[in-house]
Enzyme design. Sequence first.
Site, PDB file in Angstrom:
ATOM      1  N   LEU A 202      26.921 -28.920  20.592  1.00 41.62           N
ATOM      2  CA  LEU A 202      27.297 -29.785  19.467  1.00 41.62           C
ATOM      3  C   LEU A 202      27.396 -28.922  18.211  1.00 41.62           C
ATOM      4  O   LEU A 202      26.393 -28.418  17.726  1.00 41.62           O
ATOM      5  CB  LEU A 202      26.247 -30.884  19.268  1.00 41.62           C
ATOM      6  CG  LEU A 202      25.842 -31.661  20.532  1.00 41.62           C
ATOM      7  CD1 LEU A 202      24.807 -32.722  20.197  1.00 41.62           C
ATOM      8  CD2 LEU A 202      27.057 -32.281  21.212  1.00 41.62           C
TER       9      LEU A 202
ATOM     10  N   GLY B 275      29.090 -30.130  12.856  1.00 40.67           N
ATOM     11  CA  GLY B 275      28.541 -30.378  11.524  1.00 40.67           C
ATOM     12  C   GLY B 275      28.862 -29.266  10.535  1.00 40.67           C
ATOM     13  O   GLY B 275      29.169 -28.129  10.908  1.00 40.67           O
TER      14      GLY B 275
ATOM     15  N   ARG C  20      22.662 -28.264   4.536  1.00 44.07           N
ATOM     16  CA  ARG C  20      21.475 -27.598   3.985  1.00 44.07           C
ATOM     17  C   ARG C  20      21.660 -26.082   3.818  1.00 44.07           C
ATOM     18  O   ARG C  20      20.844 -25.405   3.215  1.00 44.07           O
ATOM     19  CB  ARG C  20      20.254 -27.896   4.878  1.00 44.07           C
ATOM     20  CG  ARG C  20      19.808 -29.340   4.805  1.00 44.07           C
ATOM     21  CD  ARG C  20      18.850 -29.721   5.925  1.00 44.07           C
ATOM     22  NE  ARG C  20      19.573 -30.087   7.159  1.00 44.07           N
ATOM     23  CZ  ARG C  20      18.993 -30.533   8.269  1.00 44.07           C
ATOM     24  NH1 ARG C  20      17.670 -30.645   8.325  1.00 44.07           N
ATOM     25  NH2 ARG C  20      19.706 -30.839   9.334  1.00 44.07           N
TER      26      ARG C  20
ATOM     27  N   GLN D 157      35.510 -33.870  16.887  1.00 40.65           N
ATOM     28  CA  GLN D 157      34.846 -35.003  16.270  1.00 40.65           C
ATOM     29  C   GLN D 157      35.330 -35.019  14.818  1.00 40.65           C
ATOM     30  O   GLN D 157      34.880 -34.199  14.015  1.00 40.65           O
ATOM     31  CB  GLN D 157      33.319 -34.803  16.342  1.00 40.65           C
ATOM     32  CG  GLN D 157      32.528 -35.990  15.851  1.00 40.65           C
ATOM     33  CD  GLN D 157      31.064 -35.652  15.623  1.00 40.65           C
ATOM     34  OE1 GLN D 157      30.690 -34.491  15.420  1.00 40.65           O
ATOM     35  NE2 GLN D 157      30.227 -36.673  15.654  1.00 40.65           N
TER      36      GLN D 157
ATOM     37  N   THR E  39      24.622 -36.859  16.178  1.00 43.92           N
ATOM     38  CA  THR E  39      24.612 -36.070  17.419  1.00 43.92           C
ATOM     39  C   THR E  39      25.045 -36.908  18.626  1.00 43.92           C
ATOM     40  O   THR E  39      25.694 -36.389  19.536  1.00 43.92           O
ATOM     41  CB  THR E  39      23.210 -35.481  17.669  1.00 43.92           C
ATOM     42  OG1 THR E  39      22.233 -36.513  17.502  1.00 43.92           O
ATOM     43  CG2 THR E  39      22.900 -34.359  16.702  1.00 43.92           C
TER      44      THR E  39
ATOM     45  N   ASN F 216      18.536 -24.574   9.944  1.00 43.31           N
ATOM     46  CA  ASN F 216      19.173 -25.558   9.067  1.00 43.31           C
ATOM     47  C   ASN F 216      19.475 -25.008   7.679  1.00 43.31           C
ATOM     48  O   ASN F 216      20.269 -25.575   6.944  1.00 43.31           O
ATOM     49  CB  ASN F 216      18.289 -26.796   8.934  1.00 43.31           C
ATOM     50  CG  ASN F 216      18.207 -27.560  10.248  1.00 43.31           C
ATOM     51  OD1 ASN F 216      19.175 -27.628  10.984  1.00 43.31           O
ATOM     52  ND2 ASN F 216      17.050 -28.096  10.546  1.00 43.31           N
TER      53      ASN F 216
END
Length: 464
Positions: free
Chosen positions: A8, A11, A15, A72, A78, A226
């Site tokens: 995945l 994103g 951050r 996506q 997620t 992150n």
Amino acid sequence: MKNYALVLAAGKGTRMKSETPKVAFPILRKPMIEYIVENIEKSVVDETYLVLGYKREIVQDILKDRAKYVYQEEQLGTGHAAMMAAPVLGELEGHTFIMPGDVPLIWYKAINRIFETHFENGNDLTVVTAIYDDPEGYGRILRNPQGQIMGIIEDRDANEYQKTIKEINTGIYIVNNQKFFKELSKLGNDNAKGEYYITDMITIMRKEYKVGTYTVKNNSLVMGVNDLYAISKAEKYLREYINKEHMLNGVSMINPETITIGHNVVIEPGVIVNPNTTITGNTVIKSGAIIGPNSEVHNSVIHENVQVKHSLVYDSEVHMNTTVGPFAHLREHANIGSNNRIGNFVEVKKSSTGDNTKASHLAYIGDAEVGSNVNFGCGTITVNYDGVTKHKTKIGDWAFIGCNTNLIAPISIGDNVFIAAGSTVTKDIPSNSFAIARSRQVTKEDYKKFLIGPKADKEEMDEK
Ligand code: UD1
Ligand code: CA
């Protein structure tokens, strides 16, 4: 039946406070996602899929055809990312290793062990967990009194009690394709972020299917990245691990905590690496070489007994017994012969030298093809750029180039040529010649009386 992997990676990585997609962020100069895909390739996985979204072309450009891609468009969580793969993977008989694209230190042997446990226990869903002293930020594992996993609660949705749980969700799972992707449509988004959480699949799946856990022992392998602080922590783990492997393999490292060696670097036993040195990319260092202190070597081949001190070597090759530095810079396919000396403040770009050639001080050698036994006097410059194009310089064997010589390219210097110091050479020089290209010295004797200021001839002035 095949094993699949689904990473995945859609994103942005808010951050990170950067425009670069998180999974493309470098760790020891290599994008995070490459570490993951490399380890998946080495494992029992047969086919790799990636979910991409934010700046997907950057990630695709890194991995090219090493993976298959699903998209996506909007990052709704997620669980939603996994849904994007349902039309493909839901149809395929087999099991899929699902992991986040921001867990870069995963190791292929760990992947294989998780698969083994998954199959041994006959699970339909295996959740990979870890015990963290500081679990903040991670999803927590909820178990019933019998110890069975009941669900996962995200940090931001957890109550005070749940926040004290130290067993965390690594974000890594193995799922039975046909069962998992069918159930995935049941996911809702009723939570603090209004997102579809893949973690809610535990509660959904356990009603009808076998859900189990696998707890890793080495926590650093599953650390999530992150923010930039986590990047530095990941680099620290990786650095320690890689350096230790090299030292056990016969490489000496002085102050190893200041030495950074990239993932793909090959160093033969008998090499010494001195402090504050970074060796990265597809670099090979052969035995007897001494690298550092204060040096960088990237994408280069360093042959036996070469020394590189206080210097930079990029995309270049240095042959046996040559010394580089202090304060030298080799770049863009510099190819230095054996027994050379590339010394203080010498830059070599896109040039080759034969054996026994020396440029000991203050020289620029660019776009040049240089023979053997050549001596570059201090301050020699190949003048390769006319403001528009770069031009080539050719220098034969045994050329002796006097100090402060400018070689205006394109130019060809033959074998056994001697060039007088201070020359600005604009025309080719045939072999066995002497060339001098500077204005003649004019000396005016008894000149002191014409000078003014403190050097002037005082007596003469007084007489006037
Ligand atoms: C996730 C887990 C958390 C776990 C942690 C481990 C959920 C809801 N939470 O949290 O339980 O402890 O990982 O590191 O799963 N992504 C997409 N599309 C999206 C959202 C995310 O592809 O719509 C990708 C991201 O690019 C990233 C990965 O999924 O690579 C994880 O997303 P992230 O937002 O970092 O999840 P965490 O908050 O860390
Ligand atoms: Ca994460």
